[in-house]
Design a protein around this motif. Sequence first.
Motif, PDB file in Angstrom:
ATOM      1  N   PRO A 279      26.997  44.678  78.627  1.00 14.95           N
ATOM      2  CA  PRO A 279      27.773  44.062  77.543  1.00 14.95           C
ATOM      3  C   PRO A 279      27.720  42.536  77.587  1.00 14.95           C
ATOM      4  O   PRO A 279      27.629  41.882  76.543  1.00 14.95           O
ATOM      5  CB  PRO A 279      29.195  44.582  77.772  1.00 14.95           C
ATOM      6  N   SER A 280      27.779  41.951  78.801  1.00 13.60           N
ATOM      7  CA  SER A 280      27.705  40.495  78.902  1.00 13.60           C
ATOM      8  C   SER A 280      26.343  39.984  78.458  1.00 13.60           C
ATOM      9  O   SER A 280      26.236  38.964  77.773  1.00 13.60           O
ATOM     10  CB  SER A 280      27.982  40.048  80.339  1.00 13.60           C
ATOM     11  N   PHE A 281      25.302  40.704  78.847  1.00 14.64           N
ATOM     12  CA  PHE A 281      23.958  40.341  78.413  1.00 14.64           C
ATOM     13  C   PHE A 281      23.845  40.441  76.893  1.00 14.64           C
ATOM     14  O   PHE A 281      23.319  39.533  76.228  1.00 14.64           O
ATOM     15  CB  PHE A 281      22.926  41.248  79.077  1.00 14.64           C
ATOM     16  N   ALA A 282      24.327  41.547  76.334  1.00 19.57           N
ATOM     17  CA  ALA A 282      24.235  41.751  74.887  1.00 19.57           C
ATOM     18  C   ALA A 282      25.003  40.668  74.134  1.00 19.57           C
ATOM     19  O   ALA A 282      24.565  40.195  73.080  1.00 19.57           O
ATOM     20  CB  ALA A 282      24.760  43.131  74.522  1.00 19.57           C
ATOM     21  N   ARG A 291      21.256  38.643  66.837  1.00 15.11           N
ATOM     22  CA  ARG A 291      21.218  40.102  66.761  1.00 15.11           C
ATOM     23  C   ARG A 291      21.468  40.669  68.145  1.00 15.11           C
ATOM     24  O   ARG A 291      21.129  40.034  69.151  1.00 15.11           O
ATOM     25  CB  ARG A 291      19.850  40.614  66.284  1.00 15.11           C
ATOM     26  N   ALA A 292      22.041  41.868  68.200  1.00 16.43           N
ATOM     27  CA  ALA A 292      22.169  42.565  69.475  1.00 16.43           C
ATOM     28  C   ALA A 292      20.779  42.977  69.954  1.00 16.43           C
ATOM     29  O   ALA A 292      19.851  43.099  69.154  1.00 16.43           O
ATOM     30  CB  ALA A 292      23.059  43.795  69.315  1.00 16.43           C
ATOM     31  N   PRO A 293      20.581  43.189  71.274  1.00 15.17           N
ATOM     32  CA  PRO A 293      19.248  43.533  71.784  1.00 15.17           C
ATOM     33  C   PRO A 293      18.610  44.723  71.073  1.00 15.17           C
ATOM     34  O   PRO A 293      17.437  44.675  70.692  1.00 15.17           O
ATOM     35  CB  PRO A 293      19.513  43.827  73.263  1.00 15.17           C
ATOM     36  N   GLY A 320      31.800  43.429  85.860  1.00 18.42           N
ATOM     37  CA  GLY A 320      31.847  42.001  86.116  1.00 18.42           C
ATOM     38  C   GLY A 320      31.141  41.221  85.021  1.00 18.42           C
ATOM     39  O   GLY A 320      30.469  41.774  84.151  1.00 18.42           O
ATOM     40  N   SER A 321      31.243  39.931  85.074  1.00 21.63           N
ATOM     41  CA  SER A 321      30.624  39.063  84.084  1.00 21.63           C
ATOM     42  C   SER A 321      29.169  38.848  84.438  1.00 21.63           C
ATOM     43  O   SER A 321      28.725  39.086  85.553  1.00 21.63           O
ATOM     44  CB  SER A 321      31.349  37.704  84.006  1.00 21.63           C
ATOM     45  N   ALA A 322      28.382  38.361  83.446  1.00 18.75           N
ATOM     46  CA  ALA A 322      26.979  38.088  83.685  1.00 18.75           C
ATOM     47  C   ALA A 322      26.837  36.849  84.537  1.00 18.75           C
ATOM     48  O   ALA A 322      27.701  35.994  84.610  1.00 18.75           O
ATOM     49  CB  ALA A 322      26.276  37.849  82.341  1.00 18.75           C
TER      50      ALA A 322
END
Length: 324
Positions: A279-282, A291-293, A320-322
């Motif tokens: 989710p953090s990456f997205a 845009r989302a991945p 956790g966070s990215a």
Amino acid sequence: MDVLSEIFASVRLRGAVIGFARLDLPWGIAVDPVRSAAIHVVHRGECWLHLSGAEAPLHVSGGDVILVSSGIAHALSNPPSAPLVPIAQGLSAARRPSRAGQPESTTLLCAKFSLDDMPHPMTALLPPLIHLTRAQIEADASLNLVVELLRLEAAGEMTGRDITVPRLLDSVLVFLLRAWLDSQPLGAGKWFDALRDKGIAKALRLIHEAPAEPWTVAALARGAAQSRATFARRFTRLVGVPPLTYVTRWRMNLAARALQESNQTVEGIARSVGYLSVPSFAQAFSRIVGRAPGAYRRHLAAAAGRPDRPSPRHRPLSSGSART
């Protein structure tokens, strides 16, 4: 691989010749501002470049090459006051180059470069205008050779021309930028100056060699052998963005490339660029790319006219966070 080579290797250029023709006096062609950089090679004759925002036109002689960054309206003409028509109309109405052209005619090759939709360091590499003279080009054996090869391929009707010309255009851009950089005094090259600064260049190499590392400003500053404050200030001035912003953008460029060229899952791509949470990456990807991945991959597949690659449901690796 050095940083500049990695940047050129990662960017996806789409070069295309707009036209190659002999233009007889008087003539004038206008190029609207679009998301493409334009390159103009004056093989014979002369013309004047009218650049949006410039006070006076620039004289361009035979043998010169000019590169105009994307989004900048410009025109070419001879004489300077000649009326203008859209570039496609002007070049299509012109004659094919020949040895028996009028003495005052201009033989001109016009091409365009489109970059990927992704924000990319390449966009920061390009000044509004690069103008290399015949003397500068002839002094660079590699650039001189590739420009001549481009002229021969564009002028001919040989088998494979549709493949060779775009690849030659990519090479022309690389050699052109390298020759321009070599001609610039320190302080005039903007982003390129970062590659000449020993400390900042070291930090850039660290980022490019290990993009998935949990980089901090302090860690990069140690790698650059500078104080944290000095490093952050100098990096931002030379590169144009703060260190961690550059880290994130570079990771997203790598991720976009992986989404386009591989069958890796979004989860695998997130891991490869330093994110422990999908989710953090997205979220980061969506913020930079728009845009989302998964949507980005489907967009690329649709644009290429191919079925979308399978995109299984992904479970976040952690809450956790990215790494940023």
